[in-house]
Structures are given as structure tokens and as C-alpha cells.
Scaffold this motif. Structure first.
Motif, mmCIF file in Angstrom:
data_model
loop_
_atom_site.group_PDB
_atom_site.id
_atom_site.type_symbol
_atom_site.label_atom_id
_atom_site.label_comp_id
_atom_site.label_asym_id
_atom_site.label_seq_id
_atom_site.Cartn_x
_atom_site.Cartn_y
_atom_site.Cartn_z
ATOM 1 N N ASN A 22 -10.742 8.113 0.196
ATOM 2 C CA ASN A 22 -9.364 8.240 0.660
ATOM 3 C C ASN A 22 -9.210 7.734 2.089
ATOM 4 O O ASN A 22 -8.177 7.903 2.700
ATOM 5 N N VAL A 23 -10.246 7.097 2.614
ATOM 6 C CA VAL A 23 -10.206 6.551 3.965
ATOM 7 C C VAL A 23 -10.039 5.045 3.868
ATOM 8 O O VAL A 23 -10.857 4.356 3.282
ATOM 9 N N ALA A 24 -8.954 4.535 4.411
ATOM 10 C CA ALA A 24 -8.690 3.093 4.363
ATOM 11 C C ALA A 24 -9.412 2.404 5.521
ATOM 12 O O ALA A 24 -9.461 2.935 6.633
ATOM 13 N N PRO A 25 -9.957 1.219 5.270
ATOM 14 C CA PRO A 25 -10.595 0.497 6.376
ATOM 15 C C PRO A 25 -9.538 -0.002 7.360
ATOM 16 O O PRO A 25 -8.370 -0.173 6.998
ATOM 17 N N PRO A 26 -9.934 -0.216 8.588
ATOM 18 C CA PRO A 26 -8.950 -0.689 9.564
ATOM 19 C C PRO A 26 -8.461 -2.088 9.197
ATOM 20 O O PRO A 26 -9.187 -2.869 8.585
ATOM 21 N N PRO A 27 -7.228 -2.427 9.552
ATOM 22 C CA PRO A 27 -6.714 -3.765 9.227
ATOM 23 C C PRO A 27 -7.468 -4.842 9.993
ATOM 24 O O PRO A 27 -7.943 -4.613 11.110
ATOM 25 N N ARG A 28 -7.576 -6.017 9.369
ATOM 26 C CA ARG A 28 -8.284 -7.131 10.012
ATOM 27 C C ARG A 28 -7.450 -7.683 11.152
ATOM 28 O O ARG A 28 -6.222 -7.726 11.082
ATOM 29 N N GLU A 29 -8.157 -8.109 12.183
ATOM 30 C CA GLU A 29 -7.452 -8.719 13.303
ATOM 31 C C GLU A 29 -7.004 -10.112 12.906
ATOM 32 O O GLU A 29 -7.729 -10.832 12.223
#
Length: 78
Positions: A22-29
């Protein structure tokens, strides 16, 4: 003998296919314009090098019929 309830100590591995985080990865730069231009330039350089090597190598791959004709005349003793 006493049996364990779980068949192997690492039973969680069998359930790994069903597990969802349920943890989303951070958005790509986002890439900057300079990085995008650098990637295009690198790709263009690689393609140009490949095309250039084919163009330079073509004479070595082609058959020279005049050299074969001269060699056959020499082998006949003329």
C-alpha cells in the motif's frame, strides 16, 4: 513427534504473489531539456558511427572483378 504448523520457515515466500504493497513509490523526476538533448545527441552519435562503419567497410566487402580477371590471365601464362 511434534509437527510445526507451517510447512517451511519461509512460508511467506509462497504468498509473495498475492502480496500488494500500500506504499506508492515516489514519482520520477522529470528530465531537464539538457538531459533530453544529451540523450538524443548520444543516440545520434551511435547511429552515425554505425552507418559510417558500414559505409567505410563496404569496399572491403565488395568483390573486385578486375583483380580476378588479371589474376586469371596471369595464371594462364599470358
Amino acid at each position: 513427534m511434534f509437527r510445526r504448523r507451517e510447512p517451511v520457515p519461509f512460508a511467506f515466500l509462497a504468498e509473495a504473489e498475492r502480496f500488494r504493497s500500500n506504499v506508492a513509490p515516489p514519482p520520477r523526476e522529470r528530465s531537464s531539456a539538457g538531459q533530453i538533448a544529451g540523450r538524443w545527441l548520444l543516440g545520434l552519435t551511435i547511429v552515425a558511427a554505425l552507418v559510417g562503419s558500414v559505409v567505410v567497410g563496404m569496399p572491403a566487402l565488395s568483390l573486385d572483378h578486375s583483380a580476378q580477371a588479371q589474376q586469371s590471365r596471369a595464371s594462364q601464362g599470358r
